[in-house]
Design an enzyme around this catalytic site. Structure first.
Site, PDB file in Angstrom:
ATOM      1  N   MET A  84       0.842  -1.180   0.000  1.00 47.33           N
ATOM      2  CA  MET A  84       0.000   0.000   0.000  1.00 47.33           C
ATOM      3  C   MET A  84       0.882   1.235   0.000  1.00 47.33           C
ATOM      4  O   MET A  84       1.841   1.295   0.735  1.00 47.33           O
ATOM      5  CB  MET A  84      -0.785   0.034   1.297  1.00 47.33           C
ATOM      6  CG  MET A  84      -2.148  -0.559   1.336  1.00 47.33           C
ATOM      7  SD  MET A  84      -3.131  -0.733  -0.087  1.00 47.33           S
ATOM      8  CE  MET A  84      -4.472   0.345   0.267  1.00 47.33           C
ATOM      9  N   SER A  85       0.527   2.179  -0.812  1.00 43.17           N
ATOM     10  CA  SER A  85       1.281   3.419  -0.790  1.00 43.17           C
ATOM     11  C   SER A  85       1.243   3.992   0.617  1.00 43.17           C
ATOM     12  O   SER A  85       0.201   4.114   1.214  1.00 43.17           O
ATOM     13  CB  SER A  85       0.662   4.417  -1.759  1.00 43.17           C
ATOM     14  OG  SER A  85       1.192   5.681  -1.496  1.00 43.17           O
ATOM     15  N   LYS A  86       2.412   4.298   1.118  1.00 42.57           N
ATOM     16  CA  LYS A  86       2.486   4.748   2.503  1.00 42.57           C
ATOM     17  C   LYS A  86       1.957   6.155   2.716  1.00 42.57           C
ATOM     18  O   LYS A  86       1.349   6.462   3.705  1.00 42.57           O
ATOM     19  CB  LYS A  86       3.944   4.736   2.972  1.00 42.57           C
ATOM     20  CG  LYS A  86       4.348   3.451   3.640  1.00 42.57           C
ATOM     21  CD  LYS A  86       5.748   3.603   4.193  1.00 42.57           C
ATOM     22  CE  LYS A  86       6.264   2.294   4.753  1.00 42.57           C
ATOM     23  NZ  LYS A  86       7.705   2.321   4.927  1.00 42.57           N
ATOM     24  N   ARG A  87       2.245   6.984   1.783  1.00 43.27           N
ATOM     25  CA  ARG A  87       1.995   8.380   2.079  1.00 43.27           C
ATOM     26  C   ARG A  87       0.733   8.953   1.463  1.00 43.27           C
ATOM     27  O   ARG A  87       0.234   9.962   1.893  1.00 43.27           O
ATOM     28  CB  ARG A  87       3.206   9.211   1.635  1.00 43.27           C
ATOM     29  CG  ARG A  87       4.481   8.632   2.208  1.00 43.27           C
ATOM     30  CD  ARG A  87       5.335   9.677   2.851  1.00 43.27           C
ATOM     31  NE  ARG A  87       5.896   9.194   4.112  1.00 43.27           N
ATOM     32  CZ  ARG A  87       6.959   8.423   4.222  1.00 43.27           C
ATOM     33  NH1 ARG A  87       7.580   8.032   3.145  1.00 43.27           N
ATOM     34  NH2 ARG A  87       7.387   8.053   5.391  1.00 43.27           N
TER      35      ARG A  87
END
Length: 492
Positions: A256-259
């Site tokens: 999952m994209s962290k930011r």
RNA sequence: GGCGCAUUCGUCUAGAGGCCCAGGACACGGCCCUCUCAAGGCCGAGACACGGGUUCGAAUCCCGUAUGCGCUACCA
């Protein structure tokens, strides 16, 4: 182990660099659950030692998200506690005190190399040889150090890793893990700007705050040997460590994209909140990604049930893909578990956001009609709007069931109007009885009659159950909308 | 490159040597119920990454391979 007198002291330590991510929410939840179950404490600590990455508003987002979820902290910002301050930027003197100790004991040393020089040395030595790198920077001649000091260069403090042997660490989720010491580079403990790095600040704080169980992301697992070395150098006992797995995107492939959360893959608590999720459902969902009871056959938990059943010892090591279908289903389940007026209260903000000036009391009568039909709070709007505002005129084609002519529909509408006009009492049960009686008497299929009325009253093909809806609408509005439908089918 | 972690149905998971020709849930398909839509009930399809061991016996233990991921910052 550490602090035998404390059954459990856990902390979640977010950095104010963005919004509250579900991975942080999960770490907070597992901590909170353990604290509540064991009679320990859940602590919130803010790790704001990187001034460059600080994001305005982030702290408020994190705190309000945690509060909305119901994950109240026993110690931390706003509530205080015996081991404060709980914001790292306010603890600088403490870090400096312990850095002095490590310097004095020879566990740490100062370096006057700039970050650029360090990068250059690293590149020259190669990624695969930390030992040579360590020796190089440790060996700056004293004269050179003095020269740089005189020139105003501020030193950074590095930790001196052992060159030989291995560090054996224990992760409560994975068991024993061994790291060859020669694979680790000397880490920076204190930056030249006087701020500590995570490696140092977190260990000092966990020790001073008497943390017994450290829950954090797996990305920290590679630094665990370093962290236990630091803790040992400080002369403290090692807490239990649990490294929580990553969240993967729904395909189960990428992480999952962290930011950034997209609308497609929302990962921030405030996004999910706006989408109409209940906090208790979200918590239930998050808890299940990486944890399950021994029986493995229970999915639905209230918060008290979760506290009862949760066990840190059963957290899984494998990463989990985020499953929005399951979140939606669980949310529906929790919505159905709510008391109707509780649901009504929670619906109000969503109705208001859609432009309907309603109160909980105002929508309470309709709530039972839609409670088992919505999977999230936002869906209520489309089901309730026609109760509060006259819908656009119904489509004559939809008003006319297959095999019926407009003239026949007009006739049924007229009959229904007459049936309803004098009906007493005007409640769902009476309405149903009257309408069914009418259908039978006139030889029309009940389904056709109900479809005609549904469209006439709501202008929708899909709407809440008819009889209850008619009762809520009231006689006056009901008759008015029937008249309107009549007007559409037979223009004057 | 180095170091480390992970690997059961599409997904979340149960399983800690025989109870497993692998159980539950979401999603999916079918049927039932039914005033629409839901909810609910029943049924169905669907997995132990691969290869070697160890053992009377392995999803479970060991080794290797593959794949994925993380770390390798004066970011956390």
């Amino acid at each position: 182990m550490t602090n035998a007198s404390n059954p459990f002291r856990g902390r979640v330590a977010p950095s104010p660099t963005g919004f509250l991510h579900i991975a942080v929410a999960r770490a907070a939840l597992y901590n909170w659950l353990s604290a509540r179950k064991l009679g320990g404490q859940f602590i919130l600590r803010i790790e704001d030692t990187d001034r460059a990455r600080y994001v305005e508003g982030s702290l408020d987002n994190i705190k309000s998200g945690l509060r909305w979820l119901g994950l109240d902290w026993d110690e931390g910002p706003d509530v205080g506690g015996p081991y404060g301050p709980y914001v790292q930027s306010e603890r600088l003197p403490i870090y400096h005190e312990y850095i002095q100790k490590l310097l004095a004991s020879g566990h740490a040393y100062e370096t006057y190399y700039s970050k650029e020089e360090l990068d250059a040395i690293r590149e020259e030595v190669g990624e695969a040889d930390p030992v040579t790198f360590n020796r190089r920077i440790q060996s700056m001649p004293e004269e050179e150090k003095a020269r740089r000091r005189a020139a105003g260069v501020k030193p950074a403090v590095l930790f001196k890793m052992p060159e030989d042997g291995e560090t054996v660490v224990y992760d409560e989720i994975r068991g024993e893990i061994r790291f060859p010491n020669k694979s680790l580079r000397d880490p920076v403990l204190l930056k030249s700007d006087g701020f500590p790095t995570y490696h140092f600040a977190a260990m000092v704080d966990d020790g001073l705050m008497k943390i017994t169980d450290v829950l954090r992301g797996v990305e920290w697992l590679p630094s665990l040997p370093l962290h236990v070395q630091v803790i040992q150098a400080l002369g403290w006992e090692t807490p239990r460590f649990y490294h929580l797995s990553l969240f993967l995107d729904p395909s189960g492939k990428g992480k999952m994209s962290k930011r950034k959360g997209s609308n497609e893959y929302p990962i921030f608590v405030h996004q999910l909140r706006e989408m109409g999720y209940l906090p208790e459902a979200l918590l239930n969902w998050i808890a299940l990604m990486g944890w399950a009871e021994a029986s493995g056959d229970r999915e639905v938990y209230t918060i008290p049930e979760l506290i009862q059943a949760f066990d840190l010892g059963r957290v899984r090591a494998a990463p989990a893909a985020v499953d929005y279908d399951k979140a939606e289903w669980l949310n529906g389940v929790h919505i159905r578990m709510l008391a109707p007026d509780d649901l009504a209260r929670r619906l109000v903000p969503f109705m208001q956001a859609a432009g309907f000036d309603v109160t909980a009391e105002g929508i309470a009568p309709m709530v039972p009609l839609i409670q088992e039909r919505i999977a999230n709070l936002t869906e209520a709007v489309d089901l309730l709007d026609f109760f509060f505002v006259t819908p656009p005129a119904p489509d004559p084609a939809e008003l006319t069931p297959k095999k019926l002519t407009p003239a026949e529909v007009v006739s049924e509408l007229l009959a229904a109007r007459e049936t309803l006009a004098g009906l007493e009492p005007f409640d769902a049960a009476s309405i149903e009885a009257a309408l069914r009686g009418m259908a039978q008497a006139r030889g029309i299929k009940p389904g056709d009659l109900f479809t005609i009325l549904r469209v006439a009253l709501s202008s929708k093909r899909v709407a809440p159950p008819l009889f209850g809806a008619i009762a809520c609408l009231g006689r006056t509005t009901t008759l008015a909308r029937i008249d309107r439908a009549l007007g559409i089918l037979q223009p004057a």
